[in-house]
Design an enzyme around this catalytic site. Structure first.
Site, PDB file in Angstrom:
ATOM      1  N   ASN A   1      32.165  47.986  45.669  1.00  0.00           N
ATOM      2  CA  ASN A   1      32.155  47.562  44.665  1.00  0.00           C
ATOM      3  C   ASN A   1      31.848  45.905  44.640  1.00  0.00           C
ATOM      4  O   ASN A   1      32.806  45.084  44.071  1.00  0.00           O
ATOM      5  CB  ASN A   1      33.319  47.633  43.547  1.00  0.00           C
ATOM      6  CG  ASN A   1      32.734  47.679  41.804  1.00  0.00           C
ATOM      7  OD1 ASN A   1      31.279  46.816  41.799  1.00  0.00           O
ATOM      8  ND2 ASN A   1      33.877  48.067  41.349  1.00  0.00           N
TER       9      ASN A   1
ATOM     10  N   ARG B   1      29.884  51.201  44.425  1.00  0.00           N
ATOM     11  CA  ARG B   1      30.022  51.805  42.622  1.00  0.00           C
ATOM     12  C   ARG B   1      27.820  51.030  42.020  1.00  0.00           C
ATOM     13  O   ARG B   1      27.880  50.445  42.808  1.00  0.00           O
ATOM     14  CB  ARG B   1      30.404  50.878  42.421  1.00  0.00           C
ATOM     15  CG  ARG B   1      30.328  50.753  40.947  1.00  0.00           C
ATOM     16  CD  ARG B   1      31.354  49.551  39.776  1.00  0.00           C
ATOM     17  NE  ARG B   1      31.060  49.770  38.543  1.00  0.00           N
ATOM     18  CZ  ARG B   1      30.960  48.833  37.926  1.00  0.00           C
ATOM     19  NH1 ARG B   1      31.028  48.050  38.141  1.00  0.00           N
ATOM     20  NH2 ARG B   1      30.895  49.238  36.341  1.00  0.00           N
TER      21      ARG B   1
ATOM     22  N   HIS C   1      31.456  52.904  32.657  1.00  0.00           N
ATOM     23  CA  HIS C   1      32.377  52.852  33.256  1.00  0.00           C
ATOM     24  C   HIS C   1      32.460  54.227  33.356  1.00  0.00           C
ATOM     25  O   HIS C   1      34.086  54.807  33.595  1.00  0.00           O
ATOM     26  CB  HIS C   1      33.290  52.436  31.958  1.00  0.00           C
ATOM     27  CG  HIS C   1      33.227  50.430  31.961  1.00  0.00           C
ATOM     28  ND1 HIS C   1      32.853  50.238  30.576  1.00  0.00           N
ATOM     29  CD2 HIS C   1      33.011  49.482  32.505  1.00  0.00           C
ATOM     30  CE1 HIS C   1      33.251  48.882  30.827  1.00  0.00           C
ATOM     31  NE2 HIS C   1      32.896  48.822  31.944  1.00  0.00           N
TER      32      HIS C   1
ATOM     33  N   HIS D   1      38.467  51.044  27.834  1.00  0.00           N
ATOM     34  CA  HIS D   1      38.379  50.715  29.774  1.00  0.00           C
ATOM     35  C   HIS D   1      38.324  49.241  28.553  1.00  0.00           C
ATOM     36  O   HIS D   1      36.987  48.628  28.588  1.00  0.00           O
ATOM     37  CB  HIS D   1      37.502  51.140  30.051  1.00  0.00           C
ATOM     38  CG  HIS D   1      37.187  49.996  31.322  1.00  0.00           C
ATOM     39  ND1 HIS D   1      37.953  50.635  32.906  1.00  0.00           N
ATOM     40  CD2 HIS D   1      36.537  49.207  31.354  1.00  0.00           C
ATOM     41  CE1 HIS D   1      37.191  49.588  33.168  1.00  0.00           C
ATOM     42  NE2 HIS D   1      36.630  48.766  33.106  1.00  0.00           N
ATOM     43  N   LEU D   2      39.440  47.586  29.014  1.00  0.00           N
ATOM     44  CA  LEU D   2      39.137  47.014  28.248  1.00  0.00           C
ATOM     45  C   LEU D   2      39.367  45.536  29.453  1.00  0.00           C
ATOM     46  O   LEU D   2      40.128  45.462  29.873  1.00  0.00           O
ATOM     47  CB  LEU D   2      40.123  46.563  26.995  1.00  0.00           C
ATOM     48  CG  LEU D   2      39.712  47.475  25.998  1.00  0.00           C
ATOM     49  CD1 LEU D   2      41.114  47.334  25.077  1.00  0.00           C
ATOM     50  CD2 LEU D   2      38.843  47.591  25.191  1.00  0.00           C
TER      51      LEU D   2
ATOM     52  N   SER E   1      36.636  42.713  31.193  1.00  0.00           N
ATOM     53  CA  SER E   1      34.930  41.561  30.842  1.00  0.00           C
ATOM     54  C   SER E   1      34.575  42.749  30.260  1.00  0.00           C
ATOM     55  O   SER E   1      33.465  42.221  29.542  1.00  0.00           O
ATOM     56  CB  SER E   1      35.016  40.779  32.542  1.00  0.00           C
ATOM     57  OG  SER E   1      33.927  39.525  31.567  1.00  0.00           O
TER      58      SER E   1
ATOM     59  N   ARG F   1      29.026  39.518  26.497  1.00  0.00           N
ATOM     60  CA  ARG F   1      28.152  40.738  25.971  1.00  0.00           C
ATOM     61  C   ARG F   1      27.905  40.390  24.164  1.00  0.00           C
ATOM     62  O   ARG F   1      29.744  40.740  24.693  1.00  0.00           O
ATOM     63  CB  ARG F   1      27.819  41.868  26.443  1.00  0.00           C
ATOM     64  CG  ARG F   1      27.225  41.502  28.257  1.00  0.00           C
ATOM     65  CD  ARG F   1      27.275  42.864  28.815  1.00  0.00           C
ATOM     66  NE  ARG F   1      28.667  42.509  29.852  1.00  0.00           N
ATOM     67  CZ  ARG F   1      29.034  43.815  30.553  1.00  0.00           C
ATOM     68  NH1 ARG F   1      28.608  44.859  30.526  1.00  0.00           N
ATOM     69  NH2 ARG F   1      29.841  43.422  31.367  1.00  0.00           N
TER      70      ARG F   1
ATOM     71  N   ARG G   1      42.897  35.757  28.069  1.00  0.00           N
ATOM     72  CA  ARG G   1      44.250  35.209  28.423  1.00  0.00           C
ATOM     73  C   ARG G   1      43.878  33.581  27.555  1.00  0.00           C
ATOM     74  O   ARG G   1      45.277  32.787  26.833  1.00  0.00           O
ATOM     75  CB  ARG G   1      44.572  35.156  29.748  1.00  0.00           C
ATOM     76  CG  ARG G   1      44.467  36.291  30.318  1.00  0.00           C
ATOM     77  CD  ARG G   1      45.169  35.995  31.643  1.00  0.00           C
ATOM     78  NE  ARG G   1      43.247  36.526  32.920  1.00  0.00           N
ATOM     79  CZ  ARG G   1      42.832  36.163  33.852  1.00  0.00           C
ATOM     80  NH1 ARG G   1      43.913  37.055  34.529  1.00  0.00           N
ATOM     81  NH2 ARG G   1      41.935  36.390  34.094  1.00  0.00           N
TER      82      ARG G   1
ATOM     83  N   GLY H   1      40.895  45.257  33.162  1.00  0.00           N
ATOM     84  CA  GLY H   1      42.565  44.276  33.160  1.00  0.00           C
ATOM     85  C   GLY H   1      42.893  43.635  31.816  1.00  0.00           C
ATOM     86  O   GLY H   1      43.939  43.391  32.165  1.00  0.00           O
TER      87      GLY H   1
ATOM     88  N   GLY I   1      43.208  45.860  28.965  1.00  0.00           N
ATOM     89  CA  GLY I   1      43.995  47.621  29.103  1.00  0.00           C
ATOM     90  C   GLY I   1      45.305  47.398  29.533  1.00  0.00           C
ATOM     91  O   GLY I   1      46.356  47.902  29.111  1.00  0.00           O
ATOM     92  N   GLU I   2      45.367  47.146  30.847  1.00  0.00           N
ATOM     93  CA  GLU I   2      46.639  47.094  31.628  1.00  0.00           C
ATOM     94  C   GLU I   2      47.683  46.133  31.246  1.00  0.00           C
ATOM     95  O   GLU I   2      48.665  46.611  31.382  1.00  0.00           O
ATOM     96  CB  GLU I   2      46.272  47.247  33.477  1.00  0.00           C
ATOM     97  CG  GLU I   2      45.201  49.171  33.162  1.00  0.00           C
ATOM     98  CD  GLU I   2      45.137  48.690  34.708  1.00  0.00           C
ATOM     99  OE1 GLU I   2      45.496  47.889  35.754  1.00  0.00           O
ATOM    100  OE2 GLU I   2      44.126  49.324  34.449  1.00  0.00           O
TER     101      GLU I   2
ATOM    102  N   GLU J   1      39.059  52.810  39.919  1.00  0.00           N
ATOM    103  CA  GLU J   1      36.996  53.237  40.760  1.00  0.00           C
ATOM    104  C   GLU J   1      36.570  53.005  41.271  1.00  0.00           C
ATOM    105  O   GLU J   1      36.521  54.510  42.541  1.00  0.00           O
ATOM    106  CB  GLU J   1      36.252  52.395  40.191  1.00  0.00           C
ATOM    107  CG  GLU J   1      36.373  52.418  38.426  1.00  0.00           C
ATOM    108  CD  GLU J   1      36.063  50.949  37.767  1.00  0.00           C
ATOM    109  OE1 GLU J   1      34.916  51.136  36.877  1.00  0.00           O
ATOM    110  OE2 GLU J   1      36.704  49.815  38.027  1.00  0.00           O
TER     111      GLU J   1
END
Length: 402
Positions: free
Chosen positions: A9, A95, A183, A210-211, A213, A243, A287, A330, A332-333, A385
């Site tokens: 990836n 990917r 995604h 799917h949250l 970057s 974006r 963060r 990233g 979301g988890e 993924e």
């Protein structure tokens, strides 16, 4: 030594990889190794862990040794061969972000496939060139090895016409201007995981967020994608790290006709200087924004949560109700604060979080974070993924061996 499948990836400054062993006879995949080369061109390093999660190598390189992705790929290949006693994988899965109108499923790469994917580079300039670079490099040095392109767009290609189209002339649609969604490998992994980790909602109406970057949301019913926030490119939908997400096309016309910006300048703006970074003027990292007292950081996070809430309502309408929400990737988890804020905005749907379950920092794997009183179940499910890519690569490898 068992046969292996390598998954790559590749991004602009990092190359993530996983190596899977194929169990004899059954064709099951077992993770053998995972890691990444990061900081390519700035602070390059290689870190890899074995199946037990133990670090097996952690090397720091001089910038001159790994100035670009091609050099990093060569270093990775040398290290993998030494680690695996010189054995080469039987197949390599990649990917590839954009499959365009030609590919609604994952495919073995040949010259024709590679040429068609090159044409799509302008539609995914942050991703597609880096996705294709390892494919070309491996074809040059190991032309006999099977390489498989796994597309982020493939999972969405069954959308109904009303979700697939823009209100533009038919000829433009036939030329490939349509809403692809992205995604897809992540959404497919979550969909396949639901019967195991959340069987009570697996066949229901689900919105997966799917949250990261890069951020998007997908409406799934009966295991199929019916709509997604992203469209023709990965610029659309939710605001992201750099974006903008949803943007009136008139803004682009204004930038070109009144601000005198070139197409290249607009492209750079949209892919590198907008989103959370543009709104906050501070950082593209959630963060950093959560830790900041700057009111611009608060605005950026408020905007992100607000737009996620709007998307949740829209996608719920697309699947005519909602049985569950799944947070992944990233943010979301790993961000209980963002999860809680999005769910708070969606209280009108009957969502009620279990605050303790949501805030747990020692939890691993999939977990339910809604309370028993919640009309909609809320889950956190880590995505994978790379495993999805390995699965599709193995399928194509086994078909070719028959």
């Amino acid at each position: 030594m068992p046969d292996t499948i390598l998954v790559i990836n590749a991004g602009s400054s990092s190359i993530k990889f996983q190596l899977f062993e194929i169990a004899d006879g059954a064709g099951e995949l077992t993770l053998s190794l995972k890691g990444q080369i990061e900081g390519i061109g700035s602070h390059p390093s290689l870190i890899a862990r074995n199946k037990q999660g133990e670090i097996v190598t952690h090397r720091i390189f001089a910038v001159a040794d790994l100035p670009d992705a091609r050099a990093a790929l060569g270093q990775l290949a040398s290290w993998l061969r030494a680690w695996h006693d010189g054995a080469f994988p039987v197949a390599i899965g990649h990917r590839v972000v954009h499959g365009g109108p030609d590919y609604d499923t994952h495919v073995a790469v040949d010259d024709d496939v590679l040429a068609k994917l090159e044409v799509l580079v302008p539609l995914a300039p942050l991703h597609q060139p880096n996705n294709l670079l390892p494919i070309r490099a491996i074809r040059a040095t190991q032309p006999g090895v099977l390489q498989v392109a796994c597309f982020d767009t493939a999972f969405h290609r069954g959308h109904p016409d009303v979700a697939d189209r823009y209100a533009i002339p038919e000829q433009l649609y036939l030329e490939g201007i349509r809403r692809y969604g992205f995604h897809g490998l992540s959404y497919e992994y979550i969909t396949r995981s639901l019967p195991i980790v959340a069987s009570e909602v697996a066949g229901g109406r689900i919105v997966v967020a799917h949250l990261g970057s890069g951020a998007s949301m997908c409406a799934i019913r009966d295991g199929r994608s019916l709509d997604s926030t992203m469209g023709f490119t990965a610029l659309d939908g939710l605001p992201m790290g750099t974006r903008p997400g949803q943007l009136d096309a008139g803004v682009i016309l204004h930038l070109i006709t009144h601000k005198g910006m070139t197409a290249d300048a607009v492209q750079h703006l949209l892919y590198h200087d907008c989103g959370l970074k543009g709104l906050s003027g501070i950082s593209n990292d959630v963060r950093d924004l959560l830790a900041s007292d700057d009111p611009r950081a608060k605005l950026a996070l408020d905007y992100f949560v607000y737009r996620a809430g709007l998307a949740l309502g829209s996608l719920t309408a697309a699947i005519e109700g909602l049985d569950a929400i799944v947070f992944t990737a990233g943010i979301g988890e790993n961000s209980p604060v963002i999860r809680a804020r999005i769910c708070r905005q969606a209280r009108w749907l009957g969502i009620d979080l279990d605050k303790t379950a949501n805030a747990a920092t020692d939890a691993a794997g999939a977990r339910l974070i809604s309370s028993p009183a919640s009309r909609v179940r809320v889950y956190v499910i880590p995505t994978d993924e790379e495993r999805m890519i390995a699965h599709h690569t193995l399928e194509i490898f086994r078909r070719q061996r028959r």
